[in-house]
Motif scaffolding. Structure first.
Motif, PDB file in Angstrom:
ATOM      1  N   UNK A  90      30.402  40.665  17.815  1.00 27.86           N
ATOM      2  CA  UNK A  90      31.347  41.840  17.921  1.00 27.86           C
ATOM      3  C   UNK A  90      31.124  41.746  19.379  1.00 27.86           C
ATOM      4  N   UNK A  91      29.865  41.466  20.560  1.00 23.94           N
ATOM      5  CA  UNK A  91      30.969  40.907  21.432  1.00 23.94           C
ATOM      6  C   UNK A  91      31.839  40.670  22.024  1.00 23.94           C
ATOM      7  N   UNK A  92      32.117  39.095  22.076  1.00 22.33           N
ATOM      8  CA  UNK A  92      33.258  38.631  21.895  1.00 22.33           C
ATOM      9  C   UNK A  92      34.242  38.908  21.460  1.00 22.33           C
ATOM     10  N   UNK A  93      34.534  39.438  19.758  1.00 17.52           N
ATOM     11  CA  UNK A  93      35.935  39.826  19.708  1.00 17.52           C
ATOM     12  C   UNK A  93      36.612  40.971  20.155  1.00 17.52           C
ATOM     13  N   UNK A  94      35.306  41.608  20.923  1.00 15.02           N
ATOM     14  CA  UNK A  94      35.883  43.211  21.053  1.00 15.02           C
ATOM     15  C   UNK A  94      36.237  43.316  22.605  1.00 15.02           C
ATOM     16  N   UNK A  95      36.340  41.948  23.067  1.00 17.60           N
ATOM     17  CA  UNK A  95      37.234  41.885  24.783  1.00 17.60           C
ATOM     18  C   UNK A  95      38.210  41.434  23.998  1.00 17.60           C
ATOM     19  N   UNK A  96      38.882  40.618  23.173  1.00 15.44           N
ATOM     20  CA  UNK A  96      39.722  40.096  23.572  1.00 15.44           C
ATOM     21  C   UNK A  96      40.607  40.860  22.633  1.00 15.44           C
ATOM     22  N   UNK A  97      40.256  42.496  21.269  1.00 15.87           N
ATOM     23  CA  UNK A  97      40.491  43.355  21.694  1.00 15.87           C
ATOM     24  C   UNK A  97      41.247  44.293  22.184  1.00 15.87           C
ATOM     25  N   UNK A  98      39.949  44.439  23.182  1.00 15.16           N
ATOM     26  CA  UNK A  98      40.474  45.300  23.803  1.00 15.16           C
ATOM     27  C   UNK A  98      41.636  45.442  25.215  1.00 15.16           C
ATOM     28  N   UNK A  99      41.515  43.308  25.184  1.00 16.02           N
ATOM     29  CA  UNK A  99      42.828  42.919  25.821  1.00 16.02           C
ATOM     30  C   UNK A  99      43.218  43.521  25.352  1.00 16.02           C
ATOM     31  N   UNK A 100      43.763  42.846  24.180  1.00 17.96           N
ATOM     32  CA  UNK A 100      44.941  42.942  23.159  1.00 17.96           C
ATOM     33  C   UNK A 100      45.416  44.501  22.969  1.00 17.96           C
ATOM     34  N   UNK A 101      44.733  45.357  22.943  1.00 23.27           N
ATOM     35  CA  UNK A 101      45.077  46.712  23.164  1.00 23.27           C
ATOM     36  C   UNK A 101      45.067  47.226  24.637  1.00 23.27           C
ATOM     37  N   UNK A 102      44.579  46.834  25.513  1.00 19.37           N
ATOM     38  CA  UNK A 102      45.002  47.482  27.238  1.00 19.37           C
ATOM     39  C   UNK A 102      44.816  46.243  28.129  1.00 19.37           C
ATOM     40  N   UNK A 103      46.200  45.588  27.851  1.00 18.42           N
ATOM     41  CA  UNK A 103      45.855  44.258  28.900  1.00 18.42           C
ATOM     42  C   UNK A 103      45.932  44.978  30.168  1.00 18.42           C
ATOM     43  N   UNK A 104      45.438  43.813  31.331  1.00 16.96           N
ATOM     44  CA  UNK A 104      45.749  44.363  32.502  1.00 16.96           C
ATOM     45  C   UNK A 104      47.295  43.166  33.178  1.00 16.96           C
ATOM     46  N   UNK A 105      47.186  43.982  33.790  1.00 20.22           N
ATOM     47  CA  UNK A 105      48.811  43.031  34.825  1.00 20.22           C
ATOM     48  C   UNK A 105      48.276  41.633  35.263  1.00 20.22           C
ATOM     49  N   UNK A 106      48.981  40.292  35.534  1.00 18.64           N
ATOM     50  CA  UNK A 106      48.040  39.535  35.875  1.00 18.64           C
ATOM     51  C   UNK A 106      48.032  39.507  37.514  1.00 18.64           C
ATOM     52  N   UNK A 107      47.389  39.179  38.388  1.00 17.90           N
ATOM     53  CA  UNK A 107      46.776  39.515  39.710  1.00 17.90           C
ATOM     54  C   UNK A 107      47.770  39.197  40.656  1.00 17.90           C
ATOM     55  N   UNK A 108      48.745  38.150  39.947  1.00 14.47           N
ATOM     56  CA  UNK A 108      50.210  38.297  40.525  1.00 14.47           C
ATOM     57  C   UNK A 108      50.954  39.250  40.996  1.00 14.47           C
ATOM     58  N   UNK A 109      50.980  39.606  39.728  1.00 17.62           N
ATOM     59  CA  UNK A 109      52.445  41.200  39.548  1.00 17.62           C
ATOM     60  C   UNK A 109      51.516  42.620  40.013  1.00 17.62           C
ATOM     61  N   UNK A 110      50.335  42.121  40.170  1.00 16.94           N
ATOM     62  CA  UNK A 110      49.384  43.438  41.135  1.00 16.94           C
ATOM     63  C   UNK A 110      49.611  43.311  42.455  1.00 16.94           C
ATOM     64  N   UNK A 111      50.130  42.042  42.938  1.00 24.47           N
ATOM     65  CA  UNK A 111      50.007  41.752  44.412  1.00 24.47           C
ATOM     66  C   UNK A 111      51.218  42.344  44.519  1.00 24.47           C
ATOM     67  N   UNK A 112      52.715  41.507  43.894  1.00 23.25           N
ATOM     68  CA  UNK A 112      53.422  42.306  43.927  1.00 23.25           C
ATOM     69  C   UNK A 112      54.124  44.209  43.963  1.00 23.25           C
ATOM     70  N   UNK A 113      53.240  43.933  42.748  1.00 24.12           N
ATOM     71  CA  UNK A 113      54.052  45.574  42.324  1.00 24.12           C
ATOM     72  C   UNK A 113      53.361  45.610  44.450  1.00 24.12           C
ATOM     73  N   UNK A 114      51.936  46.232  44.509  1.00 21.99           N
ATOM     74  CA  UNK A 114      51.648  46.849  45.175  1.00 21.99           C
ATOM     75  C   UNK A 114      52.963  46.004  47.662  1.00 21.99           C
TER      76      UNK A 114
END
Lengths: 478, 472
Positions: free
Chosen positions: B259-283
């Motif tokens: 479960x701990x591992x599976x949840x990490x992937x589910x959490x990312x699927x539900x609430x994706x984070x931007x890539x570092x590059x995208x994040x920096x570019x938006x800033x």
């Protein structure tokens, strides 16, 4: 006779409903693991594509700005002038160097969620590369990802054990063992017939796991180096399965009850998969501690302060931070550029030994892990799978090495342009050095993974020899 | 009667060689993990303390320079460690150790300790948390699975019940007996852990640590109680000891690993984070073009100029009573701060939503609840990292403002040699971080606490019910 035993065993297996439930569960887990691995690979690929697009757009913009500046349509300050080689080499034309995911990367995320896979490289000193991490919730890094490698390292042995922990003991507990042996069949034939059949079954299963995973993740087996890696992958998984199966037979051969067998095997699993790796990790870190990054920060600061002090005219320092404040002529800008380039060089020279100690200690750690990975089949499998997927420390360090070479080449390219205060033309921009990732030689991967494979094979043989030895003195009567 | 059952279970367990050896191994691992944690804590804390002092000295003795150069020079923020981190390292290996507080830019925390480690780190770390969250439950399962089933197989269950012992009473007795046996392992470990804690921390940190240690201990006790109760329940209804064992190992693996591992992937699927590059570019984009997208840096500077000229009723920047560059830079800082706030708030909200997925997943695996509670009490969860990061960022803003205003109010427009020295640097107070108090931390752990308590109660009820339905 052997055929009868096998046929009988197959019927037994087929009739066992729990087996099909476990099988279905495994299929779901593999599918989920492969999906996650594939998503991560696509994320990386998309990011690298975006990076390349962004860079291409930037270079085009530089070229048009050069033309409009030459035509007098624009008059940028010299620190932002696209014809100024320092401005171009230090910021404007910063180049992405990247390590694209290897062909089998979707099968094992490995260390790739923690280590950078691209750098935005410029004339800036090398330590600026260090902070380039992908954004990731630290809790996810702590838990690790659910990928095919996880299913293989942790769950596949449990499936093998579930199939085999009561291979002989259940016959004894059900009373069928004495009955079967009253027929003209030797215990050895019975045990090896049952064991051999299940071994084949597990072998087929391990191949199936890898194949299904590979196909489902859309791995292109015709890509360069993909198929030998895939074959090694299958061999590693099969040897791992063989080890656990042989261990189960060995435990069975001791003649204890099914429950005791299960406890013993669960204990072995816990020891190999969890305890030995954790203890080895602790030992390796204690024997070859990596210096503190906090101290690195201090050392870098001392170095850069020293360098600054060496020519710390106040005006110069001020200009360095904000050259736009000075009425910079081309000449003073050239001086500034040369001086800064010199400072960056000096900074790299000063920081290099400190960075090298990190590298050396980590190399020692990795060497020790490589030496003692033979203590646990789980570590062997992990090292081999990450290696084949190209998501381990070795490939990353190979990338780092290439990056450093390229960084040097970039500087060598720009230094004469800066020193001679050349005014850049679009042709200069077209002929900038470009980075091409060269895959680590397959020979190195092959040597490391076959060593692991040999270790796994030997462990399996050792366990099989123990089973044979113990089976000869198996107490048939309770 | 209950006392007799408890005594019998306890005595039997203490005489069982398997219990003695596995308890000894677990105890050795737990104490070893505490010792390592203690060493790590004292080492890191000493380093950070030294680095903190040294970055302040660097700041004070940076020499005479323009305040804006000083802001570029900046200071470093090093996150202090809490004493209880010796039990649970939490996310500490996976977050950077330091952030550079400089002009214009909110920097990420750099240098994750896990990056300086080999891949076996990912197979498991020998920490107190590993032993408490994974190994002790395994020990409980291995000791408890035959509790009812083997009595049934040996025929003693029928005898016992014929004496008039109620099944529920028997279950409680067994549970208490096992708890007593476990306490032989846990009480000394807790005492030694507390001693390590007392040795490692100063008075102030100590006083804050005791209640946290107590809550952490209660959390782990509830978690162990869950495992004892669920093991007894399964043992009561399982057709055989073998079945009970396999089922309980399944529970253990599902809870601790899958479960701990599976949840990490589910959490990312539900609430994706931007890539570092995208994040920096938006800033970068927002800094250049304004948050609304059509106020470029040049336009903002021009507007500011016109506003100031009007305000002071003069016709050129040189005639302003304040230094235009100082004001302009501070405006730039404030615009940058808004941009950073917008993007970091969004990112951390995504992390927070991912955390909520983890928290909710404790409905499937109680380890997630106890892990969250344990990390938060140890001061090694992400919320407390973010708390520190925000405090550091706040300090960066105050520092930059001070430097820019010094320029604005004291630098003459034509004075390009304007400098300040140590006296002025000393007027910028040192960065003092106050870690969040217990109430702040607990308010973020309500769900985990509730779920942990819920699991404990539910498993105890299940145990009593299973004992009532037990086949004899």
């Amino acid at each position: 006779m052997l055929f009868n035993i096998i046929r009988n065993d197959w019927r037994n297996l087929r009739a066992d409903r729990s087996l099909w439930i476990i099988g279905a569960l495994l299929a779901v887990l593999i599918g989920y693991g492969v999906h996650n691995g594939g998503a991560w690979v696509r994320f990386q690929q998309d990011t690298l594509t975006q990076a390349a697009e962004e860079e291409a757009g930037r270079l085009t913009l530089i070229k048009t700005s050069i033309e409009s500046a030459n035509a007098g349509r624009a008059n940028p300050p010299s620190w932002r002038d696209p014809r100024n080689p320092f401005a171009v080499g230090n910021t404007q034309a910063a180049h992405y160097v990247s390590m694209p995911p290897a062909p089998l990367a979707a099968l094992a995320v490995g260390q790739s969620d923690l280590l950078p896979y691209y750098f935005k490289l410029s004339l800036k000193s090398r330590d600026t590369l260090l902070g380039n991490d992908e954004i990731e919730n630290p809790v996810h890094l702590l838990s690790g990802r659910f990928d095919l490698a996880f299913v293989i390292i942790y769950l596949f042995p449990l499936l093998v054990l579930a199939l085999s922990y009561n291979l002989i003991s259940s016959e004894k507990e059900d009373g069928t063992l004495a009955m079967t042996l009253s027929q003209p069949v030797r215990l050895g034939t019975l045990a090896w017939g049952k064991a051999g059949f299940r071994a084949l079954f597990i072998l087929a299963l391990s191949t199936l796991i890898s194949l299904a995973g590979t196909l489902a993740s859309g791995v292109n087996l015709s890509a360069a180096g993909a198929s030998p890696r895939f074959l090694l992958w299958v061999a590693v998984v099969a040897a791992y399965g063989a080890f656990w199966f042989a261990a189960a037979v060995a435990v069975n051969a001791l003649g204890r009850s099914s429950a005791t067998n299960a406890i013993a095997l669960a204990g072995l699993w816990l020891g190999f998969v969890l305890l030995i790796p954790a203890l080895l990790n602790v030992t390796v870190k204690a024997l070859h501690p990596v210096p503190s990054r906090v101290e690195l920060i201090q050392a870098m600061r001392v170095a850069s302060d020293d360098i600054t002090r060496q020519r710390s005219q106040l005006m110069a320092k001020y200009l360095e931070d904000h050259p736009e404040f000075a009425a910079a002529t081309d000449d003073s800008m050239a001086q500034y550029a040369i001086r800064t380039a010199a400072i960056l060089d000096e900074l790299d020279r000063r920081v290099q030994p400190v960075l090298a100690t990190f590298d050396e200690q980590l190399t020692l750690q990795q060497a020790m892990v490589d030496r003692y990975r033979f203590l646990s089949p789980a570590i062997l499998v992990q090292s081999a799978l990450y290696d084949l997927a190209g998501t381990n420390l070795y490939r990353y360090r190979h990338f780092l090495h290439l990056t450093e070479q390229f960084h040097a080449a970039w500087r060598t390219h720009f230094e004469p342009l800066i020193a001679r205060n050349v005014r850049l033309t679009p042709a200069h921009i077209n002929s900038l050095p470009r980075f091409h990732f060269q895959e680590e030689p397959f020979q190195a991967v092959f040597t490391r993974t076959t060593a692991a494979l040999a270790g796994l094979g030997l462990s399996a043989l050792l366990a099989a020899a123990l089973s044979a030895w113990w089976l000869r003195r198996y107490p048939v009567a309770a | 009667m209950l006392a007799t059952i408890v005594r019998k279970e306890f005595t039997e367990m203490m005489r069982d060689g398997r219990f003695r050896s596995s308890a000894a191994i677990t105890m050795a691992l737990l104490l070893g993990a505490f010792a390592l944690g203690w060493q790590h804590y004292s080492e890191v804390n000493a380093q950070h303390e030294a680095a903190r002092k040294s970055t302040r000295q660097d700041w004070l003795h940076q020499g005479d320079k323009n305040p804006h150069s000083a802001a570029h020079y900046g200071v470093y923020a090093f996150k202090p460690k809490m004493p209880l981190s010796l039990v649970d390292h939490g996310v500490d290996p996976y977050v950077g150790v330091a952030s550079w507080l400089e002009a214009h830019k909110q920097n990420e925390f750099r240098f994750k300790p896990a990056q300086d480690a080999t891949a076996i780190q990912r197979l498991g770390e020998m920490t107190g948390a590993t032993v408490l969250q994974l190994l002790i439950p395994m020990l409980i399962v291995l000791l408890t699975f035959p509790a009812f089933s083997s009595e049934r197989e040996q025929g003693t269950l029928r005898q016992l019940l014929s004496l008039g012992v109620r099944p529920a009473q028997l279950a409680w007795g067994k549970a208490l007996g096992i708890a007593l046996a476990l306490s032989v392992l846990l009480v000394p470990a807790t005492l030694l852990g507390s001693a390590a804690l007392a040795l490692s921390a100063d008075q102030g940190a100590m006083a804050a640590s005791w209640p946290r240690a107590a809550i952490m201990a209660l959390g782990y006790l509830a978690y162990f109680a869950f495992f004892v109760a669920i093991s007894l329940a399964v043992s009561a209804v399982a057709p055989s000891s073998r079945f009970a064992l396999v089922a309980l190992l399944g529970v253990w693996i599902f809870n601790g690993l899958v479960v701990p591992k599976a949840v990490s992937d589910i959490a990312r699927l539900l609430h994706p984070t931007p890539s570092a590059m995208e994040f920096a570019r938006q800033i970068e984009h927002d800094i250049e073009n304004g948050i609304n997208g059509h106020d470029t840096t040049d336009q903002r500077a021009e507007e500011l100029k016109q506003r100031l000229l009007k305000q002071y009723n003069v016709d050129s920047v040189e005639k302003l009573p304040v230094n235009f560059n100082g004001i302009r830079m501070q405006e730039g800082e404030e615009h940058g701060n808004d941009v950073f706030d917008k993007h970091y708030t969004a990112l951390w909200q995504t992390f927070e939503r991912q955390r909520q997925v983890h928290e909710l997943a404790a409905l499937a695996a109680p380890v997630l609840a106890v892990r969250s509670l344990s990390m938060s009490m140890a001061g090694t969860d992400f919320a407390q990292h973010a708390h520190f990061a925000k405090a550091a960022e706040e300090y960066r803003r105050v520092l930059n403002r001070k430097m820019n205003l010094e320029i604005a109010h004291h630098q003459k427009p034509d004075d390009s040699g304007f400098t300040r020295g140590e006296d002025f640097w000393a007027t910028m107070p040192d960065f003092q971080y106050t870690a969040p108090d217990l109430a702040w931390i607990l308010s973020r752990q309500r769900l985990s606490l509730a779920l942990l308590a819920g699991w404990m109660v539910a498993s105890l009820v299940a145990m009593a019910a299973a004992a009532g339905k037990m086949r004899v």
